[in-house]
Design an enzyme around this catalytic site. Structure first.
Site, mmCIF file in Angstrom:
data_model
loop_
_atom_site.group_PDB
_atom_site.id
_atom_site.type_symbol
_atom_site.label_atom_id
_atom_site.label_comp_id
_atom_site.label_asym_id
_atom_site.label_seq_id
_atom_site.Cartn_x
_atom_site.Cartn_y
_atom_site.Cartn_z
ATOM 1 N N CYS A 58 0.807 -1.226 0.000
ATOM 2 C CA CYS A 58 0.000 0.000 0.000
ATOM 3 C C CYS A 58 0.839 1.276 0.000
ATOM 4 O O CYS A 58 0.813 2.063 -0.945
ATOM 5 C CB CYS A 58 -0.929 0.020 1.212
ATOM 6 N N HIS A 80 -2.213 6.513 4.647
ATOM 7 C CA HIS A 80 -1.179 5.485 4.791
ATOM 8 C C HIS A 80 0.196 5.947 4.314
ATOM 9 O O HIS A 80 1.001 5.140 3.844
ATOM 10 C CB HIS A 80 -1.585 4.193 4.067
#
Length: 389
Positions: A79, A139
């Protein structure tokens, strides 16, 4: 100042000439399009219907039909690294994102801090007169900075996004999310019993942020980074969306991937001579072992569907149904965003980029580890540009 002051300054203000140009807001070139990044999470190459997949995604299909569909799009298969590369155009190790931010280590390539010289697209566009906002997953913040006592330099609002509504880490509950609004935590505006879901919530906020701008300055372009939790675990969606797929995966993953490959060949996404890899391309504990004789791989292997008992088949079919319902529900929210842009006559002046940061979600551990995986870690985006006619 953006420009040199060209006024006149004398001792008496009555003999002086002001010049407001250096202090004016940045203005994008006339006709600049809106830009919307739709960044999905853990959605594999063989999931969406426009890529031959079994999951209905009519709104993403609509974008694909009006634009470019790529069959080669390589991610870092994680990610944070992929998202950092997408936003900066730099290699993930240059960004200090060799791994996800929660696994950062004290070395230049993997420290979890995107250096200031690696500007994000939001930082560039906001300096060119765009209004920027992010709804959903970030993130890209080191774990030690994910609290109110820490610096906010690596929060979205510190990296070019004027508005932010979402969560900072890798994942969150879709029913009770860890929400941040700009720079402070907030509670969800409703409960699941009242119809709350994170995907719908961030869509509401995305529409609100765009409307805040367009209601006052319709000519001002916006950059929206729309990053739903879908389809990262936890796979949580309204039951009616999951139940749409009841029985759809009862044939098992081996039959399913054969059907997906056949459709991809029909669509021209893969060469006609493409063959499926073995179910366990790196072997199983029965066929190989680790360097010390230990079972290898210890978990990451898939048992043939024919070897599962009825309870195991139902369990993993239901997991696939939950994943599919989650993605279809997310697609429906994307449809809401498209409908809003159409209503305000901005759809034809918007560039859309739809991408996933990883291959298919790896959930499904235990004796049938990762049995719902149907694709490689290579994911494909849909890019669509429509310009006003």
């Amino acid at each position: 100042m953006a420009q040199t002051f060209r006024g006149i300054i004398n001792l008496d203000v009555r003999d002086s000439v002001p010049d407001w140009a250096p202090y004016a807001q940045r203005k994008a070139p006339e006709g600049s399009p809106n830009v919307v990044y739709i960044v999905l999470d853990d959605v594999g190459f063989g999931a969406m219907s426009c890529y031959g997949g079994p999951i209905e995604t009519p709104n993403i299909d609509r974008l694909a039909a009006n634009g470019l569909r790529y069959a080669q799009w390589h991610t870092t298969a994680l990610c944070s690294p992929t998202r950092s590369a997408l936003l900066t155009g730099r290699n993930h190790t240059t960004n200090g994102m060799a791994c996800i931010s929660e696994a950062a280590i004290g070395f230049p390539s993997g420290n979890g801090h995107i250096p200031s010289e690696c500007a994000t697209l939001a930082e560039i566009l906001v300096d060119k007169g765009y209004s920027t906002s992010l709804t959903g997953k970030w993130h890209l913040c080191p774990e030690d900075e994910m609290n109110l006592a820490a610096t906010k330099r690596n929060w979205p609002t510190g990296r070019g996004f004027e508005r932010f509504y979402g969560f900072l880490g890798a994942e969150t509950s879709q029913w009770y999310p860890d929400l941040i609004h700009d720079q402070h935590p907030v509670e969800a505006p409703a409960t699941p019993e009242e119809g709350y879901h994170f995907s719908a919530d961030i869509t509401d906020k995305a529409i609100q942020y765009i409307d805040d701008v367009k209601a006052i300055a319709p000519e001002r372009p916006v950059f929206l980074y729309y990053a739903p939790g879908c389809a990262h675990a936890p796979h949580q969606a309204p039951r009616e969306w999951i139940d749409r797929y009841r029985g759809a995966f009862d044939q098992g993953y081996e039959v399913m991937r054969e059907q997906i490959l056949a459709r991809q060949k029909e669509l021209g996404l893969v060469p006609q001579n493409t063959e499926l890899p073995p179910l366990n391309p790196i072997g199983t504990p029965e066929t190989r072992s680790g360097p010390g004789g230990e079972p290898f791989p210890p978990l990451d292997f898939t048992r043939p569907w024919s070897e599962l008992d009825e309870d195991e088949r139902r369990l993993f079919a239901r997991m696939a149904e939950a994943y599919a319902g989650f993605l279809s529900h997310c697609d429906d929210q994307i449809g809401r965003l498209l409908a809003y842009l159409d209503d305000i006559d901005q759809l034809d002046n918007t560039i859309f980029v739809v991408v996933s940061d990883n291959g298919a979600s790896g959930e499904g551990a235990g004796r049938t580890a990762r049995s719902t995986r149907t694709s490689s870690s290579t994911t494909s985006p849909t890019t669509w540009r429509r310009t006003s006619r």
